[in-house]
Design a protein around this motif. Structure first.
Motif, short mmCIF file in Angstrom:
data_model
loop_
_atom_site.label_atom_id
_atom_site.label_comp_id
_atom_site.label_asym_id
_atom_site.label_seq_id
_atom_site.Cartn_x
_atom_site.Cartn_y
_atom_site.Cartn_z
N LYS A 110 -23.17 -37.47 6.04
CA LYS A 110 -21.81 -37.97 6.33
C LYS A 110 -21.57 -38.07 7.83
N LEU A 142 -25.80 -45.02 0.55
CA LEU A 142 -24.92 -44.49 -0.50
C LEU A 142 -23.65 -43.88 0.09
N GLN A 143 -23.79 -43.16 1.19
CA GLN A 143 -22.60 -42.57 1.82
C GLN A 143 -21.69 -43.63 2.41
N ALA A 146 -19.56 -44.67 -0.35
CA ALA A 146 -18.60 -43.62 -0.73
C ALA A 146 -17.49 -43.46 0.30
N VAL A 263 -24.29 -37.31 -3.58
CA VAL A 263 -23.15 -38.15 -4.00
C VAL A 263 -23.09 -38.20 -5.53
N GLN A 266 -19.81 -38.93 -7.05
CA GLN A 266 -19.09 -40.06 -6.48
C GLN A 266 -19.12 -41.27 -7.41
N ARG A 267 -18.02 -41.98 -7.46
CA ARG A 267 -17.97 -43.28 -8.12
C ARG A 267 -17.67 -44.30 -7.04
N ILE A 268 -18.63 -45.16 -6.79
CA ILE A 268 -18.58 -46.09 -5.66
C ILE A 268 -18.07 -47.45 -6.13
N GLN A 295 -21.69 -46.28 -12.38
CA GLN A 295 -20.98 -46.93 -11.28
C GLN A 295 -20.26 -48.19 -11.74
#
Length: 337
Positions: A110, A142-143, A146, A263, A266-268, A295
Motif C-alpha cells: 500500500k 491489485l492494490q 483496491a 487483498v 477486497q472486492r474490486i 469480483q
C-alpha cells in the motif's frame, strides 16, 4: 527518464519518510491513454528502454507491442524502497544526514502504491487506462484497484495471488534468514552487497522457486565440468550477478513488503484481467481464480509454460495478445456506454 519529488509520505506504520523521490521512465504517445507498468522484486523503471538498450519488458511494451507505445503513454516507477534512483536504503536520510541503510523503515505494498499515486499527480496524470505488473508488480496492480478505483480504469495483475501464500512466505523466510544471519551483513552496515554469500544464497533460493523442475532438468540435467554441476554454476552465477547490481537492504525491504500483501477480502470495482502461469510454485492459479470469481468484473487466462513464475517475463506470444485484446475491449465497452 527522470525523478519526481513527492515530499513527505506517511507510511502505513505511521512513520514519515521525508523528501521522497521516485525515479521513472516515461515514454510513448504523450497524448495517449496512460498505462502504469509495475516491476517485480529486482526490476527497475527501464521497462520499455530503447532500441539500443531494450527494457526488461520490451517484449510486451514498445512500438507495435501489446502495450503499444504508439498508442499509449507508458510510465514505470522504480519502486519505493528500491535501489535504482527512488528513495530507499541507499538514500540519504534528510533527518540524520546519513545513508538510511538498515534504518530505512519497513514498507507495505500500500505504501508503494500511495507513493506512485502522488508521483503521478505531480507528473500531471489525472487518470490511468490500466495498471499492469507481475509478481510484486501484480501485488501493486491489485492494490491500485483496491485503493484508487476512481483513478485507474482497469488492472492487469500477472503471476500473483490475492494474498502471499504460506508457501511463498516460506521461500521469503529462507532468503531473509540467509542475508540477515551472514556475519558479513553486519546488521545492514555491510561494505558492499556483492561481498557476502548470504545475499548470493538468497537469490539462488528465489531462482529455484521462479522456474519449474522440468525446465531445470531439461536445461541442466546432470551435466558437469571438472569442478561442479552446471546447475550449481548457473545458480552461483545468478547470485553473484544480482549482488553486483542490487542492494541487499533493498532486497530485504521489498521481500518484507511482499509478505504484507493481502487483498483477500477486497472486492474490486474496476475491470480485472489476470494471467496465471502453470508450474508457478509461488502464485498458483488455484489460489487466484476463486478470488477472481468473486469480483465484479474479472477475466483470466492460464498460460501453459515450463517457465513457471517467470512466465510473465517470457513467451509473450502465448499471452500478450490477450492483454492487447483486453485493453481494446475495455475501450469498446466504455465507448458503448
Amino acid at each position: 527518464m527522470g525523478k519526481v519529488s513527492i515530499g513527505s509520505l506517511v507510511l502505513e506504520s505511521g512513520q514519515v519518510l521525508e523528501r521522497v523521490e521516485l525515479a521513472y521512465e516515461r515514454c510513448g504517445n504523450p497524448s495517449g491513454p496512460v498505462i502504469l507498468v509495475c516491476h517485480a522484486l529486482t526490476g527497475d523503471q527501464h521497462a520499455v528502454g530503447s532500441e539500443e538498450n531494450p527494457g526488461w519488458w520490451s517484449g510486451l511494451a514498445g512500438p507495435g507491442k501489446a502495450l503499444d507505445s504508439a498508442e499509449f503513454q507508458i510510465i514505470t516507477f522504480n519502486v519505493l524502497g528500491g535501489c535504482n534512483g527512488s528513495t530507499g536504503p541507499l538514500s540519504l536520510n534528510p533527518v540524520t544526514g546519513k545513508t538510511y541503510r538498515s534504518d530505512f523503515p519497513l514498507l507495505t505494498i500500500k505504501d508503494m502504491v500511495h507513493a506512485e499515486y502522488l508521483a503521478l499527480k505531480k507528473l500531471g496524470i489525472a487518470k490511468l487506462k490500466a495498471v499492469i505488473g507481475g509478481s510484486l508488480g501484480g501485488m501493486k496492480a491489485l492494490q491500485w484497484g483496491a485503493l484508487y478505483p476512481y483513478f485507474t480504469e482497469s488492472i492487469i495483475p500477472l503471476a500473483v495471488t490475492p494474498s502471499f501464500s504460506g508457501y511463498a512466505l516460506a521461500f521469503n523466510h529462507l532468503a531473509i534468514q540467509a542475508i540477515e544471519n551472514d556475519p558479513v551483513f553486519r546488521n545492514g552496515y555491510y561494505e558492499g552487497s556483492s561481498d557476502f554469500k548470504g545475499f548470493h544464497l538468497a537469490r539462488t533460493v528465489g531462482m529455484i522457486s521462479y522456474r519449474s523442475g522440468k525446465l531445470f532438468n531439461d536445461r541442466f540435467g546432470r551435466s558437469a565440468n571438472e569442478k561442479k554441476f552446471e546447475v550449481e554454476a548457473y545458480l552461483d552465477y545468478q547470485g553473484q550477478k544480482l549482488a553486483r547490481r542490487f542492494d541487499a537492504n533493498s532486497y530485504l525491504i521489498l521481500l518484507k513488503a511482499m509478505n504484507s500483501h493481502d487483498v483477500e477480502q477486497q472486492r474490486i470495482s474496476v475491470p480485472i484481467f489476470s494471467v496465471s502461469y502453470t508450474n508457478d510454485l509461488l502464485y498458483p492459479a488455484d489460489l487466484m481464480i476463486p478470488w477472481l470469481e468473486e469480483q465484479e468484473e474479472a477475466k483470466w487466462k492460464i498460460v501453459d509454460t515450463d517457465f513457471g513464475h517467470d512466465g510473465f517475463l517470457t513467451e509473450f506470444g502465448k499471452w500478450s495478445g490477450a492483454v492487447r485484446e483486453f485493453l481494446h475491449e475495455d475501450q469498446r465497452v466504455r465507448a458503448a456506454r
